[in-house]
Design a protein around this motif. Structure first.
Motif, PDB file in Angstrom:
ATOM      1  N   CYS A  38     -23.410  -5.166  20.910  1.00  0.00           N
ATOM      2  CA  CYS A  38     -24.345  -4.232  21.554  1.00  0.00           C
ATOM      3  C   CYS A  38     -25.530  -3.958  20.633  1.00  0.00           C
ATOM      4  CB  CYS A  38     -23.649  -2.921  21.913  1.00  0.00           C
ATOM      5  SG  CYS A  38     -22.542  -3.010  23.318  1.00  0.00           S
ATOM      6  N   THR A  43     -28.876  -2.985  22.922  1.00  0.00           N
ATOM      7  CA  THR A  43     -28.615  -2.341  24.213  1.00  0.00           C
ATOM      8  C   THR A  43     -27.421  -1.400  24.107  1.00  0.00           C
ATOM      9  OG1 THR A  43     -28.224  -2.726  26.570  1.00  0.00           O
ATOM     10  CG2 THR A  43     -27.109  -4.206  25.043  1.00  0.00           C
ATOM     11  N   GLU A  44     -27.378  -0.446  25.020  1.00  0.00           N
ATOM     12  CA  GLU A  44     -26.252   0.483  25.076  1.00  0.00           C
ATOM     13  C   GLU A  44     -25.176   0.011  26.044  1.00  0.00           C
ATOM     14  OE1 GLU A  44     -27.889   4.291  26.089  1.00  0.00           O
ATOM     15  OE2 GLU A  44     -28.390   4.735  24.003  1.00  0.00           O
TER      16      GLU A  44
END
Length: 91
Positions: A38, A43-44
């Motif tokens: 991640c 990105t989450e």
């Protein structure tokens, strides 16, 4: 339970705890890999087939008992209560 039975149970318990520790280490390693992916992708949330992987910051507010005790020790003592619990150990 006789001494021999107790000893057998303790050995079984220690073996199971060792297995649990090994599993926890494997779980942590895989979670760390997924978190790193991640981060690498910046990105989450990631999608892996039918699964969603989320790794994001979560904020919460907690009561600072140490600061409260320092600033208002009398009030802190007034609302402090003793509790009793049980601790199980095998050595």
């Amino acid at each position: 339970m006789c001494t021999k039975d107790l000893q057998t149970k303790v050995i079984e318990l220690k073996d199971l705890k060792a297995m649990a520790d090994e599993l926890q280490a494997e779980i942590t390693a895989i979670e760390d890999e997924l978190k790193a992916e991640c981060v690498r992708q910046g990105t989450e949330e990631l999608t892996a087939g039918i699964f969603k992987i989320r790794y994001k910051a979560v904020s919460s507010n907690r009561f600072d008992t140490k600061a409260f005790k320092t600033a208002y020790s009398d009030l802190y003592e007034q609302y402090t209560k003793q509790s009793t619990g049980y601790r199980f150990t095998v050595a």
